[in-house]
Design a protein around this motif. Sequence first.
Motif, PDB file in Angstrom:
ATOM      1  N   ASP A   1       0.833  -1.205   0.000  1.00 35.18           N
ATOM      2  CA  ASP A   1       0.000   0.000   0.000  1.00 35.18           C
ATOM      3  C   ASP A   1       0.870   1.258   0.000  1.00 35.18           C
ATOM      4  O   ASP A   1       0.586   2.224   0.724  1.00 35.18           O
ATOM      5  CB  ASP A   1      -0.936  -0.007   1.219  1.00 35.18           C
ATOM      6  N   THR A   2       1.933   1.219  -0.792  1.00 29.39           N
ATOM      7  CA  THR A   2       2.810   2.381  -0.913  1.00 29.39           C
ATOM      8  C   THR A   2       2.113   3.473  -1.728  1.00 29.39           C
ATOM      9  O   THR A   2       1.056   3.242  -2.325  1.00 29.39           O
ATOM     10  CB  THR A   2       4.128   1.992  -1.595  1.00 29.39           C
ATOM     11  N   THR A   3       2.722   4.652  -1.770  1.00 32.93           N
ATOM     12  CA  THR A   3       2.118   5.769  -2.513  1.00 32.93           C
ATOM     13  C   THR A   3       2.007   5.464  -4.004  1.00 32.93           C
ATOM     14  O   THR A   3       1.115   5.963  -4.684  1.00 32.93           O
ATOM     15  CB  THR A   3       2.945   7.042  -2.317  1.00 32.93           C
ATOM     16  N   THR A   4       2.930   4.625  -4.527  1.00 35.09           N
ATOM     17  CA  THR A   4       2.885   4.257  -5.946  1.00 35.09           C
ATOM     18  C   THR A   4       2.016   3.035  -6.193  1.00 35.09           C
ATOM     19  O   THR A   4       1.701   2.724  -7.339  1.00 35.09           O
ATOM     20  CB  THR A   4       4.299   3.969  -6.469  1.00 35.09           C
ATOM     21  N   GLY A   5       1.663   2.340  -5.124  1.00 27.97           N
ATOM     22  CA  GLY A   5       0.875   1.123  -5.272  1.00 27.97           C
ATOM     23  C   GLY A   5       1.709  -0.094  -5.592  1.00 27.97           C
ATOM     24  O   GLY A   5       1.178  -1.183  -5.790  1.00 27.97           O
ATOM     25  N   GLY A   6       3.038   0.076  -5.628  1.00 22.82           N
ATOM     26  CA  GLY A   6       3.909  -1.046  -5.944  1.00 22.82           C
ATOM     27  C   GLY A   6       5.219  -0.945  -5.200  1.00 22.82           C
ATOM     28  O   GLY A   6       5.440  -0.045  -4.375  1.00 22.82           O
ATOM     29  N   LEU A   7       6.120  -1.874  -5.491  1.00 20.11           N
ATOM     30  CA  LEU A   7       7.449  -1.892  -4.890  1.00 20.11           C
ATOM     31  C   LEU A   7       8.393  -1.001  -5.692  1.00 20.11           C
ATOM     32  O   LEU A   7       8.199  -0.822  -6.898  1.00 20.11           O
ATOM     33  CB  LEU A   7       7.996  -3.319  -4.854  1.00 20.11           C
ATOM     34  N   PRO A   8       9.426  -0.440  -5.065  1.00 23.73           N
ATOM     35  CA  PRO A   8      10.403   0.343  -5.825  1.00 23.73           C
ATOM     36  C   PRO A   8      11.142  -0.543  -6.821  1.00 23.73           C
ATOM     37  O   PRO A   8      11.318  -1.747  -6.595  1.00 23.73           O
ATOM     38  CB  PRO A   8      11.347   0.879  -4.742  1.00 23.73           C
ATOM     39  N   ILE A   9      11.583   0.067  -7.924  1.00 26.36           N
ATOM     40  CA  ILE A   9      12.261  -0.682  -8.982  1.00 26.36           C
ATOM     41  C   ILE A   9      13.760  -0.409  -8.897  1.00 26.36           C
ATOM     42  O   ILE A   9      14.205   0.735  -9.041  1.00 26.36           O
ATOM     43  CB  ILE A   9      11.728  -0.291 -10.371  1.00 26.36           C
ATOM     44  N   VAL A  10      14.524  -1.449  -8.656  1.00 27.58           N
ATOM     45  CA  VAL A  10      15.978  -1.324  -8.552  1.00 27.58           C
ATOM     46  C   VAL A  10      16.553  -0.967  -9.923  1.00 27.58           C
ATOM     47  O   VAL A  10      16.198  -1.577 -10.932  1.00 27.58           O
ATOM     48  CB  VAL A  10      16.598  -2.636  -8.021  1.00 27.58           C
ATOM     49  N   GLY A  11      17.427   0.012  -9.947  1.00 27.32           N
ATOM     50  CA  GLY A  11      18.011   0.470 -11.199  1.00 27.32           C
ATOM     51  C   GLY A  11      17.206   1.550 -11.884  1.00 27.32           C
ATOM     52  O   GLY A  11      17.641   2.093 -12.899  1.00 27.32           O
TER      53      GLY A  11
END
Length: 338
Positions: free
Chosen positions: A76-86
């Motif tokens: 339930d992050t602000t983007t609705g997803g996990l951060p993308i490495v790189g």
Amino acid sequence: MTLTQTAILTKQIITFSILAIILGTAGFTGYKIWYQYYLDHLPLKEEIPDTKFGLLPPPDLPKAAVSSSNFSYSIDTTTGGLPIVGVDKGFEKLIKVYFVIKTYASFLSPEKSQNLAEKFDVNVNPQILSETNYLFKENDKTLNIDLDSGNFTYQNSATPSAGLNLDDEEKLVTDFKELLKNLGVAKSDLTWGKDKVIFLKNADSNLAQISLWPASLDDKPIVTPEFNESLVNATVYKNASDIQNYLSLNFTYYYIDTSIFATYPLKTSAAAFEDLKSGKGVVVVEPQKPAVSITSVYLAYFLSEIYSPYLLPVFVFEGPNFAAYVPAITDDFQSPAN
């Protein structure tokens, strides 16, 4: 050559010169455009980790009372997803692993420990528990010092007076930092790092727990085994300016040499999330319910209470009444846990 012929020749020279300048400028501009296009479309050079420290030990994470696999998770992050490495800021493909300096007792260490005890108003000779461990004990006060690192724990079991008001958070933190200076143990990165005050209730007394963390590295915070408590912390009543008001003071500090580091590949946040779900994460703030809402995912450096030669990165998964750590280095560069 007549004046007319000279004029015609001059006109032709000027015309050809202008044409040459126009063609030269157009050609140079075209070349620059082509060269920039060429550079922009070169395949990206993949950064190679130097892995100078070789195979890394796993971070010495605390033992959790419950497995991270016991919970169900929603992102339930602000983007609705996990951060993308790189891709996302702060999640580069390669991450630094810093070297942590190990100190050793010197000829003057016993004298320094005696001086520290006197500043706590403990005026007795130490019990020598080992060559590097001195215990000072007088009445209600106990001071245990590691001569190698200079780290210590102080306890005062005296009962504080009831009904005393506490200073506000800002003054408690400021006075605690000043007291560390007076004790001769202040560190510059503790001055600029995160601080936290938790107000406690003990019988009829108002108490406060003050914590100081080292400053962030590469915009990544330092985290410790107790998520809401640092390795440098104290419990006080009334105010933090008088050493007599301290019921405890725990000082564990290791010098991080930011000039000595190696780079290692970072696992993806999706892989870290799978580790969390499969029980390879460590829950440091246990929720009351099995359904966990993860509202923040970020990278941090884990600083253990026990000396480790490397400052290792972890993924932090955080949500309401929940926090967990997952090792961040890819598994092929990390030795298996014992």
